[in-house]
Design a protein around this motif. Sequence first.
Motif, PDB file in Angstrom:
ATOM      1  N   ALA A  31     -20.576  12.694   3.245  1.00  8.33           N
ATOM      2  CA  ALA A  31     -20.177  13.068   4.602  1.00  8.33           C
ATOM      3  C   ALA A  31     -19.121  12.108   5.148  1.00  8.33           C
ATOM      4  O   ALA A  31     -18.148  12.521   5.797  1.00  8.33           O
ATOM      5  N   GLN A  32     -19.314  10.827   4.882  1.00  5.44           N
ATOM      6  CA  GLN A  32     -18.345   9.843   5.380  1.00  5.44           C
ATOM      7  C   GLN A  32     -17.018   9.949   4.645  1.00  5.44           C
ATOM      8  O   GLN A  32     -15.951   9.722   5.239  1.00  5.44           O
ATOM      9  N   LEU A  33     -17.049  10.313   3.374  1.00  2.00           N
ATOM     10  CA  LEU A  33     -15.802  10.519   2.640  1.00  2.00           C
ATOM     11  C   LEU A  33     -15.054  11.735   3.167  1.00  2.00           C
ATOM     12  O   LEU A  33     -13.819  11.738   3.240  1.00  2.00           O
ATOM     13  N   ARG A  34     -15.782  12.779   3.547  1.00  4.43           N
ATOM     14  CA  ARG A  34     -15.110  13.942   4.152  1.00  4.43           C
ATOM     15  C   ARG A  34     -14.416  13.549   5.450  1.00  4.43           C
ATOM     16  O   ARG A  34     -13.324  14.033   5.762  1.00  4.43           O
ATOM     17  N   MET A  35     -15.056  12.657   6.210  1.00  2.00           N
ATOM     18  CA  MET A  35     -14.448  12.211   7.460  1.00  2.00           C
ATOM     19  C   MET A  35     -13.197  11.386   7.196  1.00  2.00           C
ATOM     20  O   MET A  35     -12.170  11.561   7.862  1.00  2.00           O
ATOM     21  N   SER A  36     -13.262  10.481   6.222  1.00  2.00           N
ATOM     22  CA  SER A  36     -12.084   9.658   5.933  1.00  2.00           C
ATOM     23  C   SER A  36     -10.943  10.503   5.367  1.00  2.00           C
ATOM     24  O   SER A  36      -9.766  10.210   5.614  1.00  2.00           O
ATOM     25  N   LEU A  37     -11.293  11.541   4.616  1.00  2.00           N
ATOM     26  CA  LEU A  37     -10.273  12.445   4.081  1.00  2.00           C
ATOM     27  C   LEU A  37      -9.750  13.419   5.131  1.00  2.00           C
ATOM     28  O   LEU A  37      -8.628  13.913   5.031  1.00  2.00           O
ATOM     29  N   GLY A  38     -10.594  13.727   6.110  1.00  2.00           N
ATOM     30  CA  GLY A  38     -10.222  14.738   7.092  1.00  2.00           C
ATOM     31  C   GLY A  38     -10.293  16.141   6.537  1.00  2.00           C
ATOM     32  O   GLY A  38      -9.581  17.041   6.993  1.00  2.00           O
TER      33      GLY A  38
END
Length: 330
Positions: A106-113
């Motif tokens: 989930a946090q990687l999706r946020m950093s990737l946008g």
Amino acid sequence: MGWWQVNADTLAGSRFLVSAFAETFASLKLLHAGVGGHPGERAWLDAHLPGYRERLAADPVTAQLVRAGLGRDWIADFLTPTPRAGEGFQEALDRVRAVGADRARAQLRMSLGGPLPADLERDDLPDRAAGLLEYVWTAAVGPYWDRRRRVLEADVVARTAQVARGGWAAVLDALRPGRTRWLGGSRLQVNLHEYPPREISGAELLFVPVTPQTGWVSWEEPGRERYAVVYPCAGALAGDRDRAAVPAGLGALLGRSRAEVLVLLASPMSTTQLVGVTGQGLGSVGRHLRVLLDAGLVERRRAGRSVWYSRTAAGEVLAEAGSGDAVGRG
């Protein structure tokens, strides 16, 4: 811009903290960028960037993880656990490994946008991140840590003295110029991103120096709320090399170690800072300062509990006289 609401008690209770893990993550960011901002960083990259790139070339999943986790505007939170007092590198690394796979994705999706690449839809991402950070520590940070720690501790001494002399506003404005700024009204700007403000009054607030010229913010909640501003230490303190550039003639006249102290005192520094930057012992630095004081080449002044040394006009003339004949660092 992103800013935090900080009451007077929280700011008064804040402190500076040196973190081996923060230093390692900052070094990972520098390796990822591949471009150094000053000679110390460039020399370090020359030594360690080939091995880092070779490791990622052999592990394309982790290479994708790094690109996703560092993002463009946001770093995946699980990569930057907020520092804790007395915590060693391995303890912080264990916190990275303990992050749940769903939370990491989930946090990687946020950093990737956006959505994750298919190769990152897996459960071992925290382990892979921890493995890479352990490699960076073992190969590229740990061998220099004793010196880097002294440099970081010297920066903390200098910032603490600045608080005593000029108050928190001047110190906060100087941590990451253009990014951190005291806005007044109990508001601390922490970056340039347009994120909602955070009320952190009553939380533990930490300021964490790193030698690579980078920075970020992190926080740990719920429960014991802890917020950290990671910032690059003062420029002259940032290199891994042990020596300042000293004019050859000045080194011949004074001896290289004493000449190095005089060169560094172009800006006021404390004895602790000089020990950290030069790698010389406290006794040696003290002897050099006494000789330079007796010769009228440096002067000292007290600010609060700290004593600061700087060059006199005579010291400036002597230090600059041979500046066109400087030998390199090394």
